[in-house]
Every structure is written in structure tokens, then in C-alpha cells.
Design a protein around this motif. Structure first.
Motif, PDB file in Angstrom:
ATOM      1  N   THR A   1       0.801  -1.223   0.000  1.00  0.00           N
ATOM      2  CA  THR A   1       0.000   0.000   0.000  1.00  0.00           C
ATOM      3  C   THR A   1       0.838   1.280   0.000  1.00  0.00           C
ATOM      4  O   THR A   1       0.301   2.362   0.175  1.00  0.00           O
ATOM      5  N   LYS A   2       2.149   1.119  -0.195  1.00  0.00           N
ATOM      6  CA  LYS A   2       3.015   2.305  -0.235  1.00  0.00           C
ATOM      7  C   LYS A   2       2.613   3.215  -1.390  1.00  0.00           C
ATOM      8  O   LYS A   2       2.568   4.437  -1.253  1.00  0.00           O
ATOM      9  N   SER A   3       2.301   2.622  -2.532  1.00  0.00           N
ATOM     10  CA  SER A   3       1.964   3.457  -3.692  1.00  0.00           C
ATOM     11  C   SER A   3       0.631   3.057  -4.326  1.00  0.00           C
ATOM     12  O   SER A   3       0.284   3.549  -5.385  1.00  0.00           O
ATOM     13  N   MET A   4      -0.099   2.145  -3.667  1.00  0.00           N
ATOM     14  CA  MET A   4      -1.386   1.728  -4.241  1.00  0.00           C
ATOM     15  C   MET A   4      -2.437   1.654  -3.128  1.00  0.00           C
ATOM     16  O   MET A   4      -2.143   1.146  -2.045  1.00  0.00           O
ATOM     17  N   PRO A   5      -3.643   2.161  -3.381  1.00  0.00           N
ATOM     18  CA  PRO A   5      -4.666   2.073  -2.333  1.00  0.00           C
ATOM     19  C   PRO A   5      -4.976   0.612  -2.004  1.00  0.00           C
ATOM     20  O   PRO A   5      -5.060  -0.215  -2.914  1.00  0.00           O
ATOM     21  N   LYS A   6      -5.167   0.316  -0.721  1.00  0.00           N
ATOM     22  CA  LYS A   6      -5.453  -1.081  -0.356  1.00  0.00           C
ATOM     23  C   LYS A   6      -6.788  -1.520  -0.958  1.00  0.00           C
ATOM     24  O   LYS A   6      -7.003  -2.698  -1.209  1.00  0.00           O
ATOM     25  N   GLU A   7      -7.664  -0.548  -1.225  1.00  0.00           N
ATOM     26  CA  GLU A   7      -8.984  -0.873  -1.795  1.00  0.00           C
ATOM     27  C   GLU A   7      -8.869  -1.363  -3.233  1.00  0.00           C
ATOM     28  O   GLU A   7      -9.827  -1.856  -3.795  1.00  0.00           O
ATOM     29  N   MET A   8      -7.679  -1.182  -3.874  1.00  0.00           N
ATOM     30  CA  MET A   8      -7.496  -1.653  -5.249  1.00  0.00           C
ATOM     31  C   MET A   8      -6.816  -3.019  -5.311  1.00  0.00           C
ATOM     32  O   MET A   8      -6.581  -3.544  -6.400  1.00  0.00           O
TER      33      MET A   8
ATOM     34  N   ILE B   1     -28.988   1.060  -2.672  1.00  0.00           N
ATOM     35  CA  ILE B   1     -28.349   2.388  -2.639  1.00  0.00           C
ATOM     36  C   ILE B   1     -28.297   2.971  -4.053  1.00  0.00           C
ATOM     37  O   ILE B   1     -28.022   2.264  -5.016  1.00  0.00           O
ATOM     38  N   GLU B   2     -28.559   4.292  -4.131  1.00  0.00           N
ATOM     39  CA  GLU B   2     -28.602   4.947  -5.450  1.00  0.00           C
ATOM     40  C   GLU B   2     -27.399   5.845  -5.718  1.00  0.00           C
ATOM     41  O   GLU B   2     -27.126   6.198  -6.865  1.00  0.00           O
ATOM     42  N   HIS B   3     -26.711   6.242  -4.641  1.00  0.00           N
ATOM     43  CA  HIS B   3     -25.617   7.205  -4.818  1.00  0.00           C
ATOM     44  C   HIS B   3     -24.477   6.842  -3.852  1.00  0.00           C
ATOM     45  O   HIS B   3     -24.706   6.636  -2.665  1.00  0.00           O
ATOM     46  N   ILE B   4     -23.278   6.790  -4.411  1.00  0.00           N
ATOM     47  CA  ILE B   4     -22.097   6.439  -3.600  1.00  0.00           C
ATOM     48  C   ILE B   4     -21.259   7.690  -3.372  1.00  0.00           C
ATOM     49  O   ILE B   4     -20.963   8.425  -4.320  1.00  0.00           O
ATOM     50  N   VAL B   5     -20.872   7.914  -2.117  1.00  0.00           N
ATOM     51  CA  VAL B   5     -19.971   9.012  -1.783  1.00  0.00           C
ATOM     52  C   VAL B   5     -18.644   8.404  -1.315  1.00  0.00           C
ATOM     53  O   VAL B   5     -18.605   7.730  -0.276  1.00  0.00           O
ATOM     54  N   PHE B   6     -17.591   8.602  -2.086  1.00  0.00           N
ATOM     55  CA  PHE B   6     -16.277   8.129  -1.662  1.00  0.00           C
ATOM     56  C   PHE B   6     -15.571   9.243  -0.894  1.00  0.00           C
ATOM     57  O   PHE B   6     -15.529  10.383  -1.363  1.00  0.00           O
ATOM     58  N   VAL B   7     -15.033   8.914   0.266  1.00  0.00           N
ATOM     59  CA  VAL B   7     -14.173   9.863   0.976  1.00  0.00           C
ATOM     60  C   VAL B   7     -12.747   9.378   0.751  1.00  0.00           C
ATOM     61  O   VAL B   7     -12.337   8.348   1.302  1.00  0.00           O
ATOM     62  N   THR B   8     -12.030  10.091  -0.110  1.00  0.00           N
ATOM     63  CA  THR B   8     -10.694   9.633  -0.508  1.00  0.00           C
ATOM     64  C   THR B   8      -9.620  10.511   0.129  1.00  0.00           C
ATOM     65  O   THR B   8      -9.926  11.439   0.880  1.00  0.00           O
ATOM     66  N   GLY B   9      -8.392  10.210  -0.199  1.00  0.00           N
ATOM     67  CA  GLY B   9      -7.272  11.011   0.285  1.00  0.00           C
ATOM     68  C   GLY B   9      -6.202  11.044  -0.787  1.00  0.00           C
ATOM     69  O   GLY B   9      -6.422  10.535  -1.894  1.00  0.00           O
ATOM     70  N   ARG B  10      -5.049  11.587  -0.433  1.00  0.00           N
ATOM     71  CA  ARG B  10      -3.957  11.586  -1.417  1.00  0.00           C
ATOM     72  C   ARG B  10      -3.573  10.146  -1.759  1.00  0.00           C
ATOM     73  O   ARG B  10      -3.735   9.254  -0.937  1.00  0.00           O
ATOM     74  N   ASN B  11      -3.072   9.912  -2.931  1.00  0.00           N
ATOM     75  CA  ASN B  11      -2.668   8.569  -3.415  1.00  0.00           C
ATOM     76  C   ASN B  11      -3.851   7.647  -3.665  1.00  0.00           C
ATOM     77  O   ASN B  11      -3.687   6.439  -3.779  1.00  0.00           O
ATOM     78  N   LYS B  12      -5.075   8.180  -3.695  1.00  0.00           N
ATOM     79  CA  LYS B  12      -6.231   7.304  -3.893  1.00  0.00           C
ATOM     80  C   LYS B  12      -6.877   7.514  -5.265  1.00  0.00           C
ATOM     81  O   LYS B  12      -7.970   7.028  -5.519  1.00  0.00           O
ATOM     82  N   ALA B  13      -6.196   8.278  -6.132  1.00  0.00           N
ATOM     83  CA  ALA B  13      -6.765   8.570  -7.452  1.00  0.00           C
ATOM     84  C   ALA B  13      -7.164   7.315  -8.240  1.00  0.00           C
ATOM     85  O   ALA B  13      -8.159   7.341  -8.967  1.00  0.00           O
ATOM     86  N   PRO B  14      -6.406   6.191  -8.139  1.00  0.00           N
ATOM     87  CA  PRO B  14      -6.818   5.003  -8.905  1.00  0.00           C
ATOM     88  C   PRO B  14      -8.254   4.553  -8.615  1.00  0.00           C
ATOM     89  O   PRO B  14      -8.901   3.969  -9.488  1.00  0.00           O
ATOM     90  N   ILE B  15      -8.772   4.868  -7.449  1.00  0.00           N
ATOM     91  CA  ILE B  15     -10.154   4.462  -7.134  1.00  0.00           C
ATOM     92  C   ILE B  15     -11.129   5.268  -7.992  1.00  0.00           C
ATOM     93  O   ILE B  15     -12.054   4.716  -8.596  1.00  0.00           O
ATOM     94  N   GLU B  16     -10.892   6.593  -8.070  1.00  0.00           N
ATOM     95  CA  GLU B  16     -11.755   7.438  -8.914  1.00  0.00           C
ATOM     96  C   GLU B  16     -11.681   7.010 -10.368  1.00  0.00           C
ATOM     97  O   GLU B  16     -12.690   6.916 -11.057  1.00  0.00           O
ATOM     98  N   ASP B  17     -10.457   6.731 -10.835  1.00  0.00           N
ATOM     99  CA  ASP B  17     -10.275   6.325 -12.239  1.00  0.00           C
ATOM    100  C   ASP B  17     -11.008   5.020 -12.505  1.00  0.00           C
ATOM    101  O   ASP B  17     -11.604   4.845 -13.566  1.00  0.00           O
TER     102      ASP B  17
END
Ligand code: UTP
Length: 298
Positions: free
Chosen positions: A22-29, A50-66
Motif C-alpha cells: 500500500t506504499k503506492s497503491m490504495p489497499k482498496e485496489m 443504494i442509489e448514490h455512492i460518496v467516496f471519501v478519498t485522500g492523497r494517493n487514492k486517485a486510482p479508485i476514482e479512475d
């Protein structure tokens, strides 16, 4: 009773238990069989209505959005290569436009703080929280059980599972009140009690339906264990004025934030997949037998 339409999925944690991966990759990936851990949480939320998902992300978590965005180049390449099966699979996983929101937790100040960061995106309505590294395995997802109980009781609902009574000191444990519908009323929540004083062996396993009043409490919540703003501390305060119910989960939750839970989940989900099962069952059975021979010889 107001409908639960939105789910908050906090993904801003550092994942220190899974370093160095998880040094450079989100554990969620990290992948379970062939899909990232986060996909299982989203599928569970959608299954529960559920109809709408709200992700609360942080730095280094861009791969989740992508991952949750469309990838036109990939789709074109698959189309040109005639890989229609893969294309159909990707299409089926695509969330509708506008069904995902993202906000950032600027520093990892705890789960309670992460949930509070979603306050404006959730607004004044009840909402679900799913901790994505707790991966639900069973006939139906854990959140569906919480939704069923919520329809019966209203209020706030947490999901629980039974742990070994000797291990209550590892979990958040609830006290059991009156049986109601498919669950029971929560009389108390105790963080990591010694087995000698634990009110039960039902532990909080990572799914919540909360009323929006939690946000005001989180907003002025003092830092608790580990110097972090804890969701449990704010739930304690909410419990003074609102009811909490517990929905027992009859499946099994894998803690994929831990190495052992993640490996167990991979084996369980591989066994549940008809296309993979036989390819992994035999070699794993052989490895287990060889391991037994080695330990018996030792
Ligand atoms: P965990 O404590 O399991 O996640 O938090 P972590 O901090 O990433 O894990 P370790 O202990 O360092 O390995 C439960 C959930 O809350 C989120 C995490 O991303 C995880 O989904 N979380 C935790 C946040 O979003 N922000 C935080 O400040 C803390």
C-alpha cells in the motif's frame, strides 16, 4: 420513514497493515480474484438499494476514482479486438453518470472524521456507511440485512457478527436488548472489552445506517483512541437520544485490511466462482495435505 439512498464509503486510510503493497497503491485496489476490494463494497451497496455512492478519498487514492470512471480508449480497443465478453462485463459494472461523488479527507484523522467529511454530500437524510476492507461473503450482502431491519425499526442500524467469546478484546462489542424483527435493540457499545466483562460476543462488523444528526456530533467530537476522531465515540453520544438496532449478519465478513483476511477472501471467492473453482481447489488441497504432512513430521 426516510429512505436510505446514499452510501458513504471511506477510503482515505493509510492501509499500514498492508505495507509495502500500500506504499503506492490504495489497499482498496488490491484484487480478490479479478476485481478490486472496492468493487465488492459498491456491489453490496447497489444490491441493498443504494442509489448514490460518496467516496471519501485522500492523497494517493486517485486510482479508485479512475476505476469508477469510463475508459473510452479501453472500450474502443476491446471493441476492435472483438472482446465483447469483457466489454459487456465492464459495461455491467459501470455506475450511471452522476451516481458517484468524491470528497477528500485532507488528513487521516480517523473514521469518524472521514464520515464527517461527507456531510454536505449526504445532506439531511439517513445514509449508509460501508467499510470497504470488510468484505461481505454470503447469499446476500451484509448491508441488505441492515436495510431490512431499518425498514422494520427506523433509527440507526449497525450490523453484527458473532466472534469467539474469548476474542471480544479485539472488537467493538454490543449489548443485546429486546429482539425486534430480524434484529435486536442495542443497549450499549463497548470498545474491545475483556471477555470477562463483555456484554455479548456480537461485534460491529463494518456496516452502518445512520441518521444525519451524527454529523453535528462528529463535528465537535473530541479525539479518542489513537488520537483519531472515532465514529464509535459519536455513535455513543447519538445513542443517548436515538435508538440503535443491530442486524446479525448470517454470512461471513473477511477483514481484507489484514493479510490473513485478504488471502482467506481470495480463496473463498475463488471457490464460489464456477470458472475458477476447479483450477484452484485441487492445487490448494494438495498444498494443505503437504503442509499437514510437514507439520506431522515436525
Ligand atoms: P482502518 O483502520 O481499517 O484503515 O479504517 P486504515 O487506517 O487504512 O488501516 P491500517 O490499520 O493502517 O492498516 C477503516 C476504514 O476507514 C477508512 C479506511 O480507509 C478504511 O476503509 N479511514 C480510516 C478513513 O477513510 N480515514 C481515516 O482517517 C481512517
Amino acid at each position: 420513514m426516510r429512505k436510505v439512498r446514499k452510501a458513504v464509503i471511506p477510503v482515505a486510510g493509510m492501509g499500514t497493515r498492508f505495507l509495502p503493497a500500500t506504499k503506492s497503491m490504495p489497499k482498496e485496489m488490491l484484487t480478490i480474484v479479478d476485481r478490486p476490494v472496492i468493487q465488492y463494497a459498491v456491489d453490496e451497496a447497489l444490491e441493498a438499494g443504494i442509489e448514490h455512492i460518496v467516496f471519501v478519498t485522500g492523497r494517493n487514492k486517485a486510482p479508485i476514482e479512475d476505476y469508477f470512471d469510463v475508459q473510452p480508449e479501453l472500450n474502443d480497443t476491446l471493441k476492435r479486438a472483438g472482446k465483447s465478453k469483457q466489454l459487456t462485463e465492464l459495461d455491467a459494472l459501470q455506475l450511471p453518470a452522476g451516481a458517484v461523488s468524491v470528497t477528500r479527507q485532507q488528513s487521516p484523522d480517523g473514521l469518524g472524521h472521514a464520515v464527517w467529511c461527507a456531510r454536505d454530500l449526504v445532506g439531511d437524510e439517513p445514509f449508509a456507511v460501508l467499510l470497504p476492507d470488510m468484505v461481505s461473503y454470503g447469499e446476500r450482502g451484509c448491508l441488505s440485512g441492515a436495510m431490512e431491519l431499518y425498514a422494520e425499526t427506523g433509527g440507526n442500524v449497525i450490523t453484527v457478527e458473532e466472534c469467539d467469546p474469548k476474542l471480544t478484546h479485539k472488537y467493538g462489542i454490543v449489548g443485546k436488548g429486546t429482539q425486534i424483527g430480524t434484529g435486536f435493540e442495542v443497549t450499549e457499545m463497548v470498545e474491545k472489552p475483556d471477555p470477562s466483562v463483555a456484554p455479548s460476543n456480537s461485534y460491529i462488523n463494518g456496516r452502518y445506517i445512520l441518521q444525519p444528526e451524527i454529523f453535528a456530533l462528529l463535528g465537535n467530537q473530541q479525539r479518542g483512541a489513537g488520537g483519531e476522531i472515532q465514529l464509535t465515540d459519536a455513535m455513543h453520544r447519538l445513542m443517548e437520544v436515538q435508538k440503535f438496532y443491530a442486524a446479525p449478519f448470517t454470512g461471513r465478513m473477511f477483514d481484507c485490511g489484514s493479510k490473513e483476511g485478504f488471502i482467506q477472501a481470495n480463496v473463498a471467492f475463488a471457490f464460489a466462482r464456477s470458472d475458477i473453482r476447479d483450477l484452484v481447489l485441487e492445487p490448494i488441497t494438495e498444498m494443505v495435505a503437504a503442509q499437514e504432512i510437514r507439520s506431522n513430521a515436525a
